[in-house]
Design an enzyme around this catalytic site. Sequence first.
Site, PDB file in Angstrom:
ATOM      1  N   CYS A 235       0.861  -0.951  -0.031  1.00  0.00           N
ATOM      2  CA  CYS A 235       0.239   0.496   0.280  1.00  0.00           C
ATOM      3  C   CYS A 235       0.715   1.230  -0.243  1.00  0.00           C
ATOM      4  O   CYS A 235       0.427   2.778  -0.025  1.00  0.00           O
ATOM      5  CB  CYS A 235      -0.889  -0.356   1.038  1.00  0.00           C
TER       6      CYS A 235
ATOM      7  N   HIS B  82      -3.291   7.484   2.619  1.00  0.00           N
ATOM      8  CA  HIS B  82      -3.500   5.873   2.213  1.00  0.00           C
ATOM      9  C   HIS B  82      -4.726   5.745   2.266  1.00  0.00           C
ATOM     10  O   HIS B  82      -4.448   5.833   4.108  1.00  0.00           O
ATOM     11  CB  HIS B  82      -2.622   4.751   2.501  1.00  0.00           C
TER      12      HIS B  82
ATOM     13  N   ASN C 249     -10.426   0.157   0.158  1.00  0.00           N
ATOM     14  CA  ASN C 249      -8.551   0.296   0.995  1.00  0.00           C
ATOM     15  C   ASN C 249      -7.649  -0.278  -1.147  1.00  0.00           C
ATOM     16  O   ASN C 249      -8.348  -1.683  -1.008  1.00  0.00           O
ATOM     17  CB  ASN C 249      -8.009  -1.456   1.148  1.00  0.00           C
TER      18      ASN C 249
HETATM   19  O1  UT7 Z   1      -2.867  -0.622   4.430  1.00  0.00           O
HETATM   20  C1  UT7 Z   1      -3.001  -1.390   5.258  1.00  0.00           C
HETATM   21  C2  UT7 Z   1      -4.132  -2.776   5.205  1.00  0.00           C
HETATM   22  N1  UT7 Z   1      -4.082  -3.518   6.689  1.00  0.00           N
HETATM   23  C3  UT7 Z   1      -4.688  -2.730   6.526  1.00  0.00           C
HETATM   24  O2  UT7 Z   1      -5.407  -1.958   6.954  1.00  0.00           O
HETATM   25  C4  UT7 Z   1      -5.818  -3.787   8.356  1.00  0.00           C
HETATM   26  C5  UT7 Z   1      -5.693  -2.667   9.590  1.00  0.00           C
HETATM   27  N2  UT7 Z   1      -5.862  -3.317  10.740  1.00  0.00           N
HETATM   28  C6  UT7 Z   1      -7.899  -3.205  10.693  1.00  0.00           C
HETATM   29  O3  UT7 Z   1      -8.131  -2.464   9.795  1.00  0.00           O
HETATM   30  C7  UT7 Z   1      -8.475  -3.925  11.296  1.00  0.00           C
HETATM   31  O4  UT7 Z   1      -7.934  -5.205  12.668  1.00  0.00           O
HETATM   32  C8  UT7 Z   1      -9.374  -4.688  11.669  1.00  0.00           C
HETATM   33  C9  UT7 Z   1     -10.603  -3.701  10.550  1.00  0.00           C
HETATM   34  C10 UT7 Z   1      -8.883  -5.978  10.327  1.00  0.00           C
HETATM   35  C11 UT7 Z   1      -9.373  -5.992  11.916  1.00  0.00           C
HETATM   36  O5  UT7 Z   1     -10.989  -4.684  13.013  1.00  0.00           O
HETATM   37  P1  UT7 Z   1      -9.983  -5.144  15.029  1.00  0.00           P
HETATM   38  O6  UT7 Z   1     -11.058  -4.330  15.515  1.00  0.00           O
HETATM   39  O7  UT7 Z   1      -8.880  -5.614  15.057  1.00  0.00           O
HETATM   40  O8  UT7 Z   1     -10.799  -7.014  15.089  1.00  0.00           O
HETATM   41  P2  UT7 Z   1     -10.177  -8.072  15.271  1.00  0.00           P
HETATM   42  O9  UT7 Z   1      -9.373  -8.841  14.224  1.00  0.00           O
HETATM   43  O10 UT7 Z   1      -9.779  -8.395  16.444  1.00  0.00           O
HETATM   44  O11 UT7 Z   1     -11.925  -9.554  15.519  1.00  0.00           O
HETATM   45  C12 UT7 Z   1     -12.868  -8.828  16.100  1.00  0.00           C
HETATM   46  C13 UT7 Z   1     -14.276  -8.853  16.211  1.00  0.00           C
HETATM   47  C14 UT7 Z   1     -13.549 -10.845  15.759  1.00  0.00           C
HETATM   48  O12 UT7 Z   1     -14.492 -11.891  16.363  1.00  0.00           O
HETATM   49  P3  UT7 Z   1     -14.413 -12.634  18.217  1.00  0.00           P
HETATM   50  O13 UT7 Z   1     -13.082 -13.027  17.990  1.00  0.00           O
HETATM   51  O14 UT7 Z   1     -13.827 -11.629  18.946  1.00  0.00           O
HETATM   52  O15 UT7 Z   1     -15.868 -12.813  18.643  1.00  0.00           O
HETATM   53  C15 UT7 Z   1     -13.163 -11.530  15.000  1.00  0.00           C
HETATM   54  O16 UT7 Z   1     -13.830 -12.914  13.878  1.00  0.00           O
HETATM   55  O17 UT7 Z   1     -14.283  -9.474  15.056  1.00  0.00           O
HETATM   56  C16 UT7 Z   1     -15.148 -10.589  14.000  1.00  0.00           C
HETATM   57  N3  UT7 Z   1     -14.762 -10.481  12.609  1.00  0.00           N
HETATM   58  C17 UT7 Z   1     -16.235 -10.653  11.748  1.00  0.00           C
HETATM   59  N4  UT7 Z   1     -16.456  -9.699  12.305  1.00  0.00           N
HETATM   60  C18 UT7 Z   1     -17.862  -9.490  11.493  1.00  0.00           C
HETATM   61  C19 UT7 Z   1     -13.444 -10.101  12.249  1.00  0.00           C
HETATM   62  N5  UT7 Z   1     -14.022  -9.816  10.527  1.00  0.00           N
HETATM   63  C20 UT7 Z   1     -15.238  -9.075  10.627  1.00  0.00           C
HETATM   64  C21 UT7 Z   1     -15.966  -9.692   9.834  1.00  0.00           C
HETATM   65  N6  UT7 Z   1     -16.830  -9.426   9.490  1.00  0.00           N
HETATM   66  N7  UT7 Z   1     -15.828  -9.098   8.333  1.00  0.00           N
END
Ligand code: UT7
Length: 339
Positions: A113, A253, A283
């Site tokens: 990115c 970005h 993104n």
């Molecule tokens: O250019 C760089 C590219 N990368 C990025 O920009 C990613 C940077 N990271 C992020 O934006 C965030 O870490 C994410 C948006 C990817 C994830 O958000 P988070 O607040 O860190 O959530 P998490 O991964 O800790 O997941 C929290 C919960 C989990 O459930 P449990 O274990 O708490 O029951 C996940 O399984 O959310 C669940 N989850 C979802 N639920 C519904 C993960 N993805 C989804 C989804 N829909 N799409």
Amino acid sequence: MAASAIISIGAYAPSRVVTNDDLSKIMDTSDEWIRTRTGIHQRHMALAEETTASMSFNAAQAALDTATMDAADLDWILLCTDTPEMWTPATACFVQESLHAKRASAIDLTGGCAGFLQTLELADAVAKTGKIVMVIGTELLTRSMDWSDRSTAVLFGDGAGAVIVAPDRGQGIQLTHSRTYSDGSQTDILQKPYGGTRNPIPPEIVAHGGHHRIHMEGRKVFRHAVQRMSQSAREILTDVKLPVDAVDWIVPHQANQRILTAVADALHIPMNKVFSHVQNYANTGSASIILALADMFEQDLILPRQRLISVAFGAGFSWGSAVWTVQSLPPTRFIGRDQ
Ligand code: UT7
């Protein structure tokens, strides 16, 4: 010292729009989760007949047409993507042929990115020698997505952007200063591991689409992104002796609205100076900063004499910042822009 400038901007977003509700019909997710965690409402998705080269061509031709420039004037085509047309030859060669850019040397670069800012830094060095460079950033990420991986699949969209970089003659956006970085000790946190020489694709992985899986430790990426984008923005402002409040716009970005808010907080910059359209395009990797810039010019948000900072972070890790000075409004065409 001689400088270079962006003298034209082209952008392309595919006509197909996929909303969060559409995704909730094929995976266990919801509009509410995606909006609150990322700010994304929808993404553009390439049509079946579109490819990285065809989308790149659309953006590059738009940049040429809007500036009434001839492709034969291009000395270089630098195309940044993590989703190439094929392994070899370079996607840039397909674009060179369709543009009829007969004199141009054409190569691809892969920078995640942050790839556009890295490629632009190289284009700046080349343009300072008197050459004209087409810089293209394109991703067709939805075609290399594991749709069973809800934590990643909801984040990305497709798009292409192109800027023409030329020796600075007082027009367009002067590329005032840039600093980009990489830290290869963090390659394991964000990667698409299969398909290269290290991990040839096992047939059983292909059977369930796992070769498309992007391995991303989201929370770690989030933390590194905020910290490194803020730090590099501070460094570059120190380099050019510019106080934060002299910045008119941050053109970041477009990864996640929460990342943008955290970077703005860290820099003590009000959110009304931080451009975001992540809700519409999600993104788009190497394309995202060009799409943002094109959208801003099409909306008449940027004025002559304004100072812009761009910041990016992505796989590698690679990241960086650039300071741009708007000398005059560059001709801009954004095909498929959301109104
Ligand atoms: O250019 C760089 C590219 N990368 C990025 O920009 C990613 C940077 N990271 C992020 O934006 C965030 O870490 C994410 C948006 C990817 C994830 O958000 P988070 O607040 O860190 O959530 P998490 O991964 O800790 O997941 C929290 C919960 C989990 O459930 P449990 O274990 O708490 O029951 C996940 O399984 O959310 C669940 N989850 C979802 N639920 C519904 C993960 N993805 C989804 C989804 N829909 N799409």
